[in-house]
Write a protein that holds these residues in place. Sequence first.
Motif, short mmCIF file in Angstrom:
data_model
loop_
_atom_site.label_atom_id
_atom_site.label_comp_id
_atom_site.label_asym_id
_atom_site.label_seq_id
_atom_site.Cartn_x
_atom_site.Cartn_y
_atom_site.Cartn_z
N HIS A 27 -63.04 -7.91 49.84
CA HIS A 27 -62.21 -7.04 50.68
C HIS A 27 -62.62 -5.62 50.28
N SER A 28 -62.41 -4.54 51.15
CA SER A 28 -62.40 -3.11 50.88
C SER A 28 -60.93 -2.63 50.61
N HIS A 29 -59.99 -3.04 51.44
CA HIS A 29 -58.68 -2.24 51.40
C HIS A 29 -57.59 -3.40 51.50
N GLU A 30 -56.34 -2.94 51.19
CA GLU A 30 -54.99 -3.70 51.41
C GLU A 30 -54.22 -2.74 52.04
N LEU A 31 -53.62 -3.45 52.70
CA LEU A 31 -52.19 -2.61 53.35
C LEU A 31 -51.23 -3.54 53.92
N ALA A 32 -49.81 -3.56 53.42
CA ALA A 32 -48.86 -4.24 53.89
C ALA A 32 -49.25 -5.76 54.34
N GLY A 33 -49.61 -6.44 53.44
CA GLY A 33 -49.72 -7.83 53.63
C GLY A 33 -51.29 -8.27 54.18
N ALA A 34 -51.97 -7.25 54.49
CA ALA A 34 -53.22 -7.43 55.11
C ALA A 34 -54.31 -7.19 54.15
N ARG A 35 -55.60 -7.91 54.41
CA ARG A 35 -56.88 -7.59 53.61
C ARG A 35 -57.90 -7.10 54.63
N PHE A 36 -58.39 -5.99 54.40
CA PHE A 36 -59.55 -5.26 55.37
C PHE A 36 -60.91 -5.45 54.85
N THR A 37 -61.72 -5.93 55.39
CA THR A 37 -63.27 -5.91 54.75
C THR A 37 -64.26 -5.28 55.63
N THR A 38 -64.65 -4.00 55.36
CA THR A 38 -65.63 -3.19 56.05
C THR A 38 -66.93 -3.85 56.19
N LEU A 39 -67.15 -4.09 57.59
CA LEU A 39 -68.77 -4.73 57.81
C LEU A 39 -69.67 -3.84 58.45
N ALA A 40 -69.42 -3.16 59.51
CA ALA A 40 -70.20 -2.29 60.12
C ALA A 40 -69.48 -0.74 60.61
N THR A 41 -69.78 0.04 59.94
CA THR A 41 -69.12 1.29 60.20
C THR A 41 -69.96 2.63 59.96
N PRO A 42 -69.57 3.63 60.43
CA PRO A 42 -70.60 4.85 60.05
C PRO A 42 -70.90 4.87 58.79
N SER A 43 -69.97 4.60 57.74
CA SER A 43 -70.16 4.67 56.18
C SER A 43 -71.40 3.68 56.09
#
Length: 124
Positions: A10-26
């Motif tokens: 995963h790429s980011h954590e915030l307030a008990g959630a994990r986010f994994t960037t898949l397809a974005t401009p970056s």
Amino acid sequence: MPILPAPATHSHELAGARFTTLATPSRGSAETAVWSVEVLPGGDAVPHQVTREEIFVALAGEAAVVLDGDEHALREGDTLVVPAGVTFSITANGAVPFRAQVCLPVGGQALLPGGEPFTPPWAA
């Protein structure tokens, strides 16, 4: 590049959630940001809004969604469509994390109460 390699973690954590960037401009997409989210049991749901329609496709677990003051259950296989400008939050129900794939048009931003719109880093 038409095929983006799967992230190792995963790429980011915030307030008990994990986010994994898949397809974005970056990562090479031009019009749609896609990420996965894992909401951990006991996480702190953050009520917020988005400036563009956001779509969640539930992959595993169950969540309580508060959408414009009304609570709904979101289960595996369900799709949640969050209209722009509507306050919502998502909390994992039960002992297992809630997992979903999320789509937001590029340029869509999040808005916390009393704050300025911002592009979430997992959507950039």
